[in-house]
Scaffold this active site. Structure first.
Site, PDB file in Angstrom:
ATOM      1  N   ARG A 199       0.811  -1.225   0.000  1.00  0.00           N
ATOM      2  CA  ARG A 199       0.000   0.000   0.000  1.00  0.00           C
ATOM      3  C   ARG A 199       0.847   1.279   0.000  1.00  0.00           C
ATOM      4  O   ARG A 199       0.743   2.129   0.868  1.00  0.00           O
ATOM      5  CB  ARG A 199      -0.956   0.019   1.192  1.00  0.00           C
ATOM      6  CG  ARG A 199      -1.766  -1.236   1.459  1.00  0.00           C
ATOM      7  CD  ARG A 199      -2.801  -1.561   0.420  1.00  0.00           C
ATOM      8  NE  ARG A 199      -3.865  -0.595   0.344  1.00  0.00           N
ATOM      9  CZ  ARG A 199      -4.977  -0.636   1.092  1.00  0.00           C
ATOM     10  NH1 ARG A 199      -5.107  -1.561   1.996  1.00  0.00           N
ATOM     11  NH2 ARG A 199      -5.915   0.282   0.950  1.00  0.00           N
ATOM     12  N   ASP A 258     -12.589  -5.006  -4.235  1.00  0.00           N
ATOM     13  CA  ASP A 258     -13.236  -5.153  -2.926  1.00  0.00           C
ATOM     14  C   ASP A 258     -14.350  -6.185  -2.937  1.00  0.00           C
ATOM     15  O   ASP A 258     -14.915  -6.479  -1.890  1.00  0.00           O
ATOM     16  CB  ASP A 258     -13.797  -3.799  -2.446  1.00  0.00           C
ATOM     17  CG  ASP A 258     -12.693  -2.847  -2.071  1.00  0.00           C
ATOM     18  OD1 ASP A 258     -12.975  -1.663  -1.848  1.00  0.00           O
ATOM     19  OD2 ASP A 258     -11.525  -3.288  -2.032  1.00  0.00           O
ATOM     20  N   ARG A 275     -15.001  -2.867  10.729  1.00  0.00           N
ATOM     21  CA  ARG A 275     -14.464  -1.664  10.078  1.00  0.00           C
ATOM     22  C   ARG A 275     -15.279  -1.317   8.832  1.00  0.00           C
ATOM     23  O   ARG A 275     -15.264  -0.188   8.372  1.00  0.00           O
ATOM     24  CB  ARG A 275     -13.010  -1.905   9.652  1.00  0.00           C
ATOM     25  CG  ARG A 275     -12.089  -2.166  10.809  1.00  0.00           C
ATOM     26  CD  ARG A 275     -10.658  -2.217  10.348  1.00  0.00           C
ATOM     27  NE  ARG A 275     -10.353  -1.037   9.529  1.00  0.00           N
ATOM     28  CZ  ARG A 275      -9.205  -0.893   8.858  1.00  0.00           C
ATOM     29  NH1 ARG A 275      -8.311  -1.851   8.895  1.00  0.00           N
ATOM     30  NH2 ARG A 275      -8.970   0.190   8.150  1.00  0.00           N
TER      31      ARG A 275
HETATM   32  C1  EPZ Z   1      -9.000   2.372  -1.872  1.00  0.00           C
HETATM   33  O1  EPZ Z   1      -7.731   2.070  -1.310  1.00  0.00           O
HETATM   34  C2  EPZ Z   1     -10.029   1.694  -0.986  1.00  0.00           C
HETATM   35  N1  EPZ Z   1      -9.958   2.242   0.363  1.00  0.00           N
HETATM   36  C3  EPZ Z   1      -9.770   0.188  -0.956  1.00  0.00           C
HETATM   37  O2  EPZ Z   1     -10.810  -0.411  -0.179  1.00  0.00           O
HETATM   38  C4  EPZ Z   1      -9.855  -0.352  -2.383  1.00  0.00           C
HETATM   39  O3  EPZ Z   1      -9.560  -1.732  -2.368  1.00  0.00           O
HETATM   40  C5  EPZ Z   1      -8.848   0.398  -3.265  1.00  0.00           C
HETATM   41  O4  EPZ Z   1      -9.093   1.822  -3.200  1.00  0.00           O
HETATM   42  C6  EPZ Z   1      -8.926  -0.032  -4.727  1.00  0.00           C
HETATM   43  O5  EPZ Z   1     -10.217   0.181  -5.219  1.00  0.00           O
HETATM   44  C7  EPZ Z   1     -10.579   3.422   0.621  1.00  0.00           C
HETATM   45  O6  EPZ Z   1     -11.176   4.038  -0.250  1.00  0.00           O
HETATM   46  C8  EPZ Z   1     -10.505   3.926   2.031  1.00  0.00           C
HETATM   47  P1  EPZ Z   1      -5.355   2.543  -4.474  1.00  0.00           P
HETATM   48  P2  EPZ Z   1      -6.410   2.856  -1.848  1.00  0.00           P
HETATM   49  O7  EPZ Z   1      -4.512   3.708  -4.154  1.00  0.00           O
HETATM   50  O8  EPZ Z   1      -6.760   4.225  -2.228  1.00  0.00           O
HETATM   51  C9  EPZ Z   1      -1.033   1.134  -5.842  1.00  0.00           C
HETATM   52  C10 EPZ Z   1     -11.726  -1.752   1.483  1.00  0.00           C
HETATM   53  O9  EPZ Z   1     -11.743  -2.990   1.568  1.00  0.00           O
HETATM   54  N2  EPZ Z   1      -0.578   2.460  -5.376  1.00  0.00           N
HETATM   55  O10 EPZ Z   1      -6.410   2.680  -5.528  1.00  0.00           O
HETATM   56  O11 EPZ Z   1      -5.332   2.645  -0.849  1.00  0.00           O
HETATM   57  C11 EPZ Z   1      -1.465   0.227  -4.710  1.00  0.00           C
HETATM   58  O12 EPZ Z   1      -0.356  -0.473  -4.186  1.00  0.00           O
HETATM   59  C12 EPZ Z   1     -10.461  -1.073   1.040  1.00  0.00           C
HETATM   60  O13 EPZ Z   1     -12.715  -1.002   1.697  1.00  0.00           O
HETATM   61  C13 EPZ Z   1       0.750   2.829  -5.583  1.00  0.00           C
HETATM   62  O14 EPZ Z   1       1.544   2.067  -6.138  1.00  0.00           O
HETATM   63  O15 EPZ Z   1      -6.068   2.006  -3.145  1.00  0.00           O
HETATM   64  C14 EPZ Z   1      -2.440  -0.692  -5.375  1.00  0.00           C
HETATM   65  O16 EPZ Z   1      -1.724  -1.733  -6.020  1.00  0.00           O
HETATM   66  C15 EPZ Z   1      -9.305  -2.037   0.899  1.00  0.00           C
HETATM   67  N3  EPZ Z   1       1.162   4.048  -5.160  1.00  0.00           N
HETATM   68  C16 EPZ Z   1      -3.100   0.174  -6.441  1.00  0.00           C
HETATM   69  O17 EPZ Z   1      -2.236   1.302  -6.608  1.00  0.00           O
HETATM   70  C17 EPZ Z   1       0.318   4.920  -4.532  1.00  0.00           C
HETATM   71  O18 EPZ Z   1       0.745   6.037  -4.173  1.00  0.00           O
HETATM   72  C18 EPZ Z   1      -4.483   0.682  -6.094  1.00  0.00           C
HETATM   73  O19 EPZ Z   1      -4.404   1.301  -4.825  1.00  0.00           O
HETATM   74  C19 EPZ Z   1      -1.030   4.529  -4.328  1.00  0.00           C
HETATM   75  C20 EPZ Z   1      -1.455   3.294  -4.757  1.00  0.00           C
END
Ligand code: EPZ
Length: 420
Positions: free
Chosen positions: A122, A307, A399
């Site tokens: 993350r 999700d 949560r």
């Molecule tokens: C949001 O998380 C949600 N959480 C997650 O829901 C959801 O699974 C996720 O989006 C994907 O849809 C909230 O909204 C609070 P991302 P987020 O940034 O924002 C990579 C739940 O179960 N990435 O879209 O943290 C990352 O590693 C939760 O309700 C980078 O590389 O997810 C991942 O592989 C779990 N660099 C991909 O992007 C960054 O700076 C998507 O992550 C940011 C992300």
């Protein structure tokens, strides 16, 4: 730690209400830091993560008032600190969403670096790169992200390497107060981002391209207060539909938004569900049939949401046929397969793919929740398992699912919570 005890075998049937969306409420609560007037937010789900975000706002000095309808009024005009402390951030990664608003409104902030979690590392590098493009100076000091800007942030043209929901949300919020126009390319388009943008517009922000992967934000000197109702939770909606489908049951979900989870509805129809839609309701009817196995590949919206992956892994584990579930968003989000195999599922993990051979029935076993959606998949597995299943560490579930045992009991499930 509380446990859930579930006696499997009931065919779920009934009607339940869907709560407000956690993943929309969290950025919208953070957005209240962008102005010096009261912002009232309604339809908030009563979840631990929401309480943590409210506690975070309060610890920075924002005035938070809860009214008789459990709406929250946040007034950030009295903020005394721009520090998001480790003790709160470590319990909820989404605390990172206060970074953009605090930086844009106050010019300096320190936010504890959010750690990884069970589903992956993350990283937040894309959040930081977007803010640096807007002129922020960012250093990492003793586990904290220290961000500051010399005067207002500046409009910038940002292209995200990877579609990131949180990165898009932080960048949009920061851009609403920047001097000039910010263009975000390859932005996330999840319905929760549309909801956040609509709330920001209600606060006086100027945002074009809402709902697309190219957002154009014209910064304003200041935003103003508003009243806003959070959208229904599409993942809670999909979770209950999948749980009922797994038990070959029938359900009507009220106070939801069918347009926010079309990929999930399509997969449930492929699994044999008869689905009807209204403006704010969905009915699903399996007509007593065993679900058919369906292949799933997760990807950013509007494709199948990550999700909902764990829930479909559970559905496929008892479906008719063999299926493949491919997780493309997070590097470790198939972990629930191990616990399900302990319940008699036949899931073979091959890299980011799970090959699932459906079995007639699972067997109860003591299992342990590891993250929010994996926990939901264990609940679904327990609902269709023979015997009594005990699920430990269910704080993960609390949560993201408001009153999960009450809602499932309304559908006829034999489920109860016991304190440890
Ligand atoms: C949001 O998380 C949600 N959480 C997650 O829901 C959801 O699974 C996720 O989006 C994907 O849809 C909230 O909204 C609070 P991302 P987020 O940034 O924002 C990579 C739940 O179960 N990435 O879209 O943290 C990352 O590693 C939760 O309700 C980078 O590389 O997810 C991942 O592989 C779990 N660099 C991909 O992007 C960054 O700076 C998507 O992550 C940011 C992300």
């Amino acid at each position: 730690m509380d446990k859930l005890i579930i006696q499997g075998g009931a065919t779920l049937n009934g009607e339940i209400w869907i709560s407000g969306a956690k993943n929309s409420a969290l950025p919208i609560l953070a957005a209240t830091l962008l102005c010096d007037e009261p912002v009232t937010i309604s339809n908030l789900p009563h979840l631990h993560d929401i309480t943590t975000m409210i506690e975070l706002l309060g610890c920075m000095g924002a005035q938070v008032v809860i009214d008789e309808k459990l709406s929250i009024e946040v007034n950030a005009s009295s903020l005394t600190s721009c520090v998001a402390p480790y003790k709160l951030v470590k319990t909820m990664r989404a605390s990172i969403l206060v970074l953009g608003p605090l930086l844009a409104h106050y010019g300096e902030t320190r936010v504890s670096f959010p750690g990884g979690c069970a589903i992956g590392s993350r990283p937040v590098d894309l959040h930081l790169r977007a803010l640096e493009a807007m002129g922020a100076e960012i250093t990492i000091e003793e586990g904290y992200i220290h961000a500051k800007s010399n005067g207002r942030l500046k409009g910038a043209h940002v292209v995200f390497d990877v579609v990131t929901v949180g990165g898009t949300e932080n960048a949009v919020m920061a851009a609403t107060l920047a001097d000039g126009v910010t263009i975000l390319e390859n932005a996330a388009r999840e319905p929760e981002i549309v909801d956040l943008c609509r709330c920001l517009v209600a606060m006086g922000a100027e945002i074009e391209g809402i709902g697309t992967n190219r957002l154009v934000i014209t910064g304003k000197e200041k935003l103003h207060g508003t009243e806003y109702a959070v959208m229904p939770d599409r993942i809670e909606t999909g979770t209950y539909l999948t749980a009922v489908a797994a038990t070959s049951g029938k359900v009507k979900l009220k106070n939801t938004d069918p347009s926010s989870l079309e990929a999930v509805l399509s997969k449930l129809q492929e699994a044999g569900a008869d689905i009807s839609l209204g403006e704010d309701w969905i009915t699903l009817d399996m007509k007593g049939k065993r679900p058919k196995a369906v292949n799933v590949k997760t990807a950013p919206y509007p494709a199948f949401p990550t999700d909902m992956q764990a829930q479909f892994t559970a559905l496929n584990s008892i479906a008719e046929g063999t299926s493949t579930v491919i997780e493309t968003i997070f590097e470790n989000r198939l972990i629930q397969a191990h616990e399900m195999n302990r319940m008699g599922a036949q899931i073979q993990l091959e890299g980011n793919a799970a090959v699932i051979t459906g079995v007639e029935a699972l067997k109860s076993a003591p299992v342990m929740a590891t993250d929010l959606r994996a926990s939901a998949s264990l609940v679904i597995a327990a609902l269709v398992a023979e015997g009594e299943t005990v699920i430990d560490r269910i704080y993960h579930i609390d949560r993201g699912y408001e009153c999960i045992e009450e809602k499932l009991q309304l559908l006829g499930a034999n489920i109860r919570r016991v304190p440890d």
